[in-house]
Motif scaffolding. Structure first.
Motif, short mmCIF file in Angstrom:
data_model
loop_
_atom_site.label_atom_id
_atom_site.label_comp_id
_atom_site.label_asym_id
_atom_site.label_seq_id
_atom_site.Cartn_x
_atom_site.Cartn_y
_atom_site.Cartn_z
N TYR A 21 0.81 -1.21 0.00
CA TYR A 21 0.00 0.00 0.00
C TYR A 21 0.85 1.27 0.00
CZ TYR A 21 -3.29 -3.54 1.69
OH TYR A 21 -4.03 -4.68 1.84
N PHE A 22 2.16 1.09 -0.04
CA PHE A 22 3.07 2.22 0.17
C PHE A 22 2.96 3.28 -0.92
CE2 PHE A 22 7.04 4.51 0.53
CZ PHE A 22 7.25 4.56 1.90
N ALA A 23 2.95 2.85 -2.17
CA ALA A 23 2.92 3.81 -3.27
C ALA A 23 1.66 4.67 -3.22
CB ALA A 23 3.02 3.08 -4.61
N ASP A 24 0.52 4.06 -2.94
CA ASP A 24 -0.73 4.82 -2.84
C ASP A 24 -0.66 5.83 -1.71
OD1 ASP A 24 -1.86 3.48 -4.97
OD2 ASP A 24 -2.95 2.04 -3.72
N ALA A 25 -0.09 5.43 -0.57
CA ALA A 25 0.03 6.34 0.56
C ALA A 25 0.95 7.51 0.24
CB ALA A 25 0.53 5.59 1.79
N MET A 26 2.06 7.23 -0.46
CA MET A 26 2.99 8.30 -0.81
C MET A 26 2.40 9.28 -1.80
SD MET A 26 5.80 8.51 0.85
CE MET A 26 6.51 9.72 -0.27
N THR A 27 1.45 8.82 -2.61
CA THR A 27 0.79 9.74 -3.55
C THR A 27 0.11 10.87 -2.78
OG1 THR A 27 0.43 7.96 -5.14
CG2 THR A 27 -0.98 9.92 -5.35
N GLY A 28 -0.50 10.53 -1.66
CA GLY A 28 -1.15 11.56 -0.86
C GLY A 28 -0.18 12.44 -0.10
N VAL A 29 0.99 11.91 0.24
CA VAL A 29 1.97 12.64 1.04
C VAL A 29 2.85 13.55 0.21
CG1 VAL A 29 4.07 12.31 2.42
CG2 VAL A 29 2.03 10.95 2.91
N ALA A 30 3.23 13.10 -0.99
CA ALA A 30 4.29 13.76 -1.77
C ALA A 30 4.05 15.24 -2.00
CB ALA A 30 4.47 13.04 -3.10
N GLY A 31 2.82 15.62 -2.27
CA GLY A 31 2.53 17.02 -2.55
C GLY A 31 2.71 17.94 -1.36
N ALA A 32 2.80 17.39 -0.16
CA ALA A 32 2.96 18.21 1.04
C ALA A 32 4.42 18.35 1.46
CB ALA A 32 2.16 17.59 2.19
N LEU A 33 5.33 17.68 0.78
CA LEU A 33 6.73 17.65 1.20
C LEU A 33 7.51 18.85 0.66
CD1 LEU A 33 7.40 13.85 0.59
CD2 LEU A 33 6.84 14.97 2.76
N THR A 34 8.46 19.33 1.47
CA THR A 34 9.33 20.44 1.08
C THR A 34 10.78 20.06 1.34
OG1 THR A 34 9.43 21.52 3.25
CG2 THR A 34 7.50 22.01 1.86
N ASP A 35 11.69 21.01 1.09
CA ASP A 35 13.10 20.73 1.36
C ASP A 35 13.41 20.74 2.86
OD1 ASP A 35 12.89 23.43 1.86
OD2 ASP A 35 14.39 24.04 0.39
N GLN A 36 12.41 21.05 3.68
CA GLN A 36 12.57 20.98 5.14
C GLN A 36 12.02 19.69 5.72
OE1 GLN A 36 14.29 23.55 6.80
NE2 GLN A 36 14.63 24.06 4.63
N SER A 37 11.40 18.88 4.88
CA SER A 37 10.76 17.64 5.36
C SER A 37 11.77 16.50 5.40
CB SER A 37 9.62 17.24 4.42
OG SER A 37 8.71 18.29 4.19
#
Length: 267
Positions: free
Chosen positions: A73-89
């Protein structure tokens, strides 16, 4: 520090509770997301964390995003997370079989990454966690190692050794539980009550492990200290050697490591 936990299963929950017990985080600084919102709500009740309705909401503005999602389920979960990530994450993944390269392809170029292989004794502060990094600053690495050490032992390893860690300490608690159960069965066979046999078996393994860690002596030396000439223990050790206990455990570690390699290829 704000930490987002994506996936509130046994391992993710164990780590969060360890961080809280060590006072490294407060409940108010933890956000939870799980596709099963009831499961997330139960953990929130125990920890004081905040339940979020989406993975993106949980990850937005978080310093550390702990991905505790099963590999399938990892790829699906990362789809939701990726857009919130920055260079500080910093994204910390505990998913077996997901490499740093695969995590980078899902997380994008900006965030720092940490791949961690923990084990379930983290729940009682006696876990083993191995970690490797990509683009993580020295400050971020120190933060991750402080968190992991609150749950037991933490060590940095090259990524090529992570599969070996999976086979040894990641899967290892299951091997030990089998040994405890079998030793207790032996005690019951000899007439001990089940509850006492289980307690004695578990404490015997715990105490023996502490002897290794605290004395620094090789297990073979400590074994020899128990094996009197022509005594009861050496008779039992002979049976274990004839039954292939040593080879079975070595092969179990290798089988688990090989399965982790297969999962990497599949993912």
């Amino acid at each position: 520090m704000v930490l987002a936990l994506i996936g509130t299963g046994n391992m993710g929950s164990a780590l969060i509770r360890g961080f809280l017990k060590a006072n490294l985080l407060s409940g108010s600084s933890i956000r939870l997301y799980d596709i099963d919102q009831n499961k997330a709500a139960k953990l929130a009740d125990l920890t004081g964390a905040t339940v979020c309705s989406t993975a993106h909401e949980a990850a937005a503005g978080a310093d550390i995003v702990l991905m505790a999602v099963k590999p399938q389920y990892f790829a699906d979960a990362m789809t939701g997370v990726a857009g919130a990530l920055t260079d500080q994450s910093l994204v910390m993944s505990i998913a077996a079989g997901i490499t740093l390269a695969q995590l980078r392809s899902m997380a994008g170029e900006q965030p720092a990454l940490a791949r961690v292989m923990p084990n379930t004794p983290a729940l009682v502060g006696s876990g083993v966690s191995a970690v490797c990094y990509d683009q993580a600053s020295s400050k971020q690495q120190a933060q991750i190692e402080e968190l992991l050490k609150s749950c037991g032992m933490a060590l940095t390893v090259p990524e090529k050794l992570i599969d070996a860690v999976v086979g040894l300490s990641g899967s290892g608690p299951a091997y030990v539980m089998l040994m405890i159960e079998a030793l207790a069965d032996g005690g019951v066979l000899e007439g001990l009550p089940r509850d006492k046999a289980l307690e004695m078996a578990a404490m015997t393994l715990k105490g023996s492990a502490e002897l290794v860690l605290e004395t620094g002596l090789h297990p073979g030396v400590l074994k020899d200290q128990v094996c009197s000439p022509a005594g009861t223990t050496i008779e039992a050790v002979k049976v274990l050697e004839e039954g292939g206990l040593r080879a079975c455990l070595i092969n179990a570690v290798r089988a688990s490591a090989n399965k982790a390699r297969e999962m990497q290829k599949e993912s």
